[in-house]
Write an enzyme that holds these catalytic residues in place. Sequence first.
Site, PDB file in Angstrom:
ATOM      1  N   TRP A  62      31.879  43.190  31.098  1.00  0.00           N
ATOM      2  CA  TRP A  62      30.491  43.138  31.556  1.00  0.00           C
ATOM      3  C   TRP A  62      30.216  41.928  32.446  1.00  0.00           C
ATOM      4  O   TRP A  62      29.332  41.954  33.298  1.00  0.00           O
ATOM      5  CB  TRP A  62      29.531  43.144  30.363  1.00  0.00           C
ATOM      6  CG  TRP A  62      29.846  42.110  29.322  1.00  0.00           C
ATOM      7  CD1 TRP A  62      29.402  40.828  29.282  1.00  0.00           C
ATOM      8  CD2 TRP A  62      30.686  42.288  28.182  1.00  0.00           C
ATOM      9  NE1 TRP A  62      29.905  40.172  28.190  1.00  0.00           N
ATOM     10  CE2 TRP A  62      30.701  41.050  27.491  1.00  0.00           C
ATOM     11  CE3 TRP A  62      31.424  43.353  27.662  1.00  0.00           C
ATOM     12  CZ2 TRP A  62      31.428  40.853  26.314  1.00  0.00           C
ATOM     13  CZ3 TRP A  62      32.144  43.162  26.494  1.00  0.00           C
ATOM     14  CH2 TRP A  62      32.147  41.930  25.828  1.00  0.00           C
ATOM     15  N   HIS A 108      47.339  44.190  51.328  1.00  0.00           N
ATOM     16  CA  HIS A 108      46.228  44.013  52.255  1.00  0.00           C
ATOM     17  C   HIS A 108      46.717  43.558  53.627  1.00  0.00           C
ATOM     18  O   HIS A 108      45.942  43.042  54.437  1.00  0.00           O
ATOM     19  CB  HIS A 108      45.219  43.024  51.682  1.00  0.00           C
ATOM     20  CG  HIS A 108      44.444  43.586  50.539  1.00  0.00           C
ATOM     21  ND1 HIS A 108      45.017  43.798  49.310  1.00  0.00           N
ATOM     22  CD2 HIS A 108      43.157  44.014  50.448  1.00  0.00           C
ATOM     23  CE1 HIS A 108      44.104  44.311  48.495  1.00  0.00           C
ATOM     24  NE2 HIS A 108      42.983  44.463  49.156  1.00  0.00           N
ATOM     25  N   MET A 159      40.370  36.992  44.912  1.00  0.00           N
ATOM     26  CA  MET A 159      40.297  37.951  43.812  1.00  0.00           C
ATOM     27  C   MET A 159      39.179  38.956  44.029  1.00  0.00           C
ATOM     28  O   MET A 159      38.140  38.654  44.609  1.00  0.00           O
ATOM     29  CB  MET A 159      40.063  37.230  42.487  1.00  0.00           C
ATOM     30  CG  MET A 159      38.813  36.369  42.461  1.00  0.00           C
ATOM     31  SD  MET A 159      38.546  35.535  40.889  1.00  0.00           S
ATOM     32  CE  MET A 159      37.890  36.896  39.923  1.00  0.00           C
TER      33      MET A 159
END
Length: 332
Positions: free
Chosen positions: A225, A44, A174
């Site tokens: 999930w 990044h 994150m």
Amino acid sequence: MRVAYQEVIQTLEEILFKNGFSEDRARLCAFLFAKASLEGVASHGLDRFPVFLEMIRKNLVHPDAESSLLDSYGVFERWNGNLGPGPLNAHQCMDRAIHLSKEFGVGIVALQNTNHWMRAGNYGWQAAEAGCIAICFTNTKPNMPAWGGSEPRLGNNPLVIAIPRSKGHVVLDMAMSQFSYGKLKTYLREGKDMPFDAGFDMNGNLTKSPESVISNELALPIGLWKGAGLSLLLDMLATILSGGNPTFQVGESGEESGLSQVFICLDAEKLGIMDWSDQKLDQIIGDLKSSLTFGDKEIRYPGENNMKTSEENMQNGVTVDDKIWKSIIEEL
């Protein structure tokens, strides 16, 4: 290869100046890209610089556009990024959140109509170095499936939590996907599979192939999930607080532009937690470090290697992929 840090800064600054940035804005933007690679987050940092230039050429990023204040409600402000450079908009809005927290104890800034902020952790470090606890997050284009879905509907919506500490700030950076797309592209360029399952192939099978995940935009949500649910809620919060675009609208153009972001700061001194903060944090980290491990594994807290990596790269030069640096130099 390795390139001296100051050479990196000067090179990026010169290229940005040629692409419509003022001197001051080119300097800050170059610093934010270089800082990411200096501290070991090339995916990044310098790896993303050619992508950033391409976004400018596509008129997705407007080099001379600055964010502007829309609404102010004491501890809370809402800003419009005016499609300016994402790193500069994010830096400015985190700075505003810091200033608000110094005045009120808490500062919240929501930002609409901005662009990719590149390394999210930069803004957590910015707050921690100012003595502030910080939480910030962004939405993205759709690049992750809803749990059980077979197409990208959620963003991998990066989240940062930063806590200042005298012996080393704790900074978690994150994405909601098991691997960020920047990391996936790094492994793809190196011809490697990911170390763990990274997403789904076209048949819904888990895969470690970065090429398959990138092409399908079906990254694996962290916690399955649970990560999908957290991604959805972060998108909702960023959208309603900023008044900007949700993930599904960001994706309508086929480009990642017009994002929504939130920056939250709590000033440790103003909130009266300075007397015990370091002591309690040191106790928590001490307990963490005392953990038994499998084999020769090392227990680390988020951001622990930041200073060490930065010092090493400052001394020996910033690590950069040969092809990436060549493509950057060609912009001079």
